[in-house]
Design a protein around this motif. Structure first.
Motif: not given
Length: 151
Positions: A85-91, A136-151
């Motif tokens: 879901p996260f897309q980094l649009d900056s270089a 941000y770069d690590a978030l963009a590269r983490r793959g397609s894991e869905p975000p962890v949600t609580t409650g």
């Protein structure tokens, strides 16, 4: 923005029209079409920044290119189809932070009053930008894991 993304069901974008107009338009279209809450955070120049506003779009580009204002989008709909879901649009930052901050009166004032402190703050700011971009770069590269949600 990070808090809203952590919920996992909020569309979030960080934009700057002068930096990437197509990213801005895409983010606004996506935010409007999202069937839930959307948060769009825009870098907006203003007269209080202390430069001629005819240069506002160029200053927005410097903000993004220096890493001061990274551009990204978080669209929860992408996780539903197996995409990140996260897309980094900056270089990665390619402009020295000093080039951006010296255009604005709020930062120039610090340099005029205390050049040594300004130099130290500028170095710290550049280090913070590198650190934040790495996150941000690590978030963009983490793959397609869905975000962890609580409650």
């Amino acid at each position: 923005a990070a808090m809203a993304m952590d919920y996992g069901h909020v569309y979030v974008a960080r934009i700057a029209f002068g930096a990437k107009d197509t990213q801005t338009v895409k983010a606004l279209i996506d935010a409007e079409s999202y069937p839930g809450p959307s948060l769009v955070i825009a870098y907006s120049h203003c007269i209080a920044h202390g430069y001629d506003l005819e240069h506002g779009l160029e200053q927005q580009k410097l903000a993004a290119d220096s890493g001061y204002w990274p551009l990204y989008r978080f669209d929860p709909r992408r996780a539903a189809v197996g995409e990140d879901p996260f897309q980094l649009d900056s270089a990665p930052p390619k402009v020295d932070l000093g080039k951006f901050v010296r255009n604005e009166a709020r930062f120039r004032l610090v340099e005029q009053q205390d050049p040594e402190r300004f130099k130290a703050l500028l170095e710290q700011g550049q280090a913070d930008i590198r650190k934040h971009f790495a996150v941000y770069d690590a978030l963009a590269r983490r793959g397609s894991e869905p975000p962890v949600t609580t409650g």
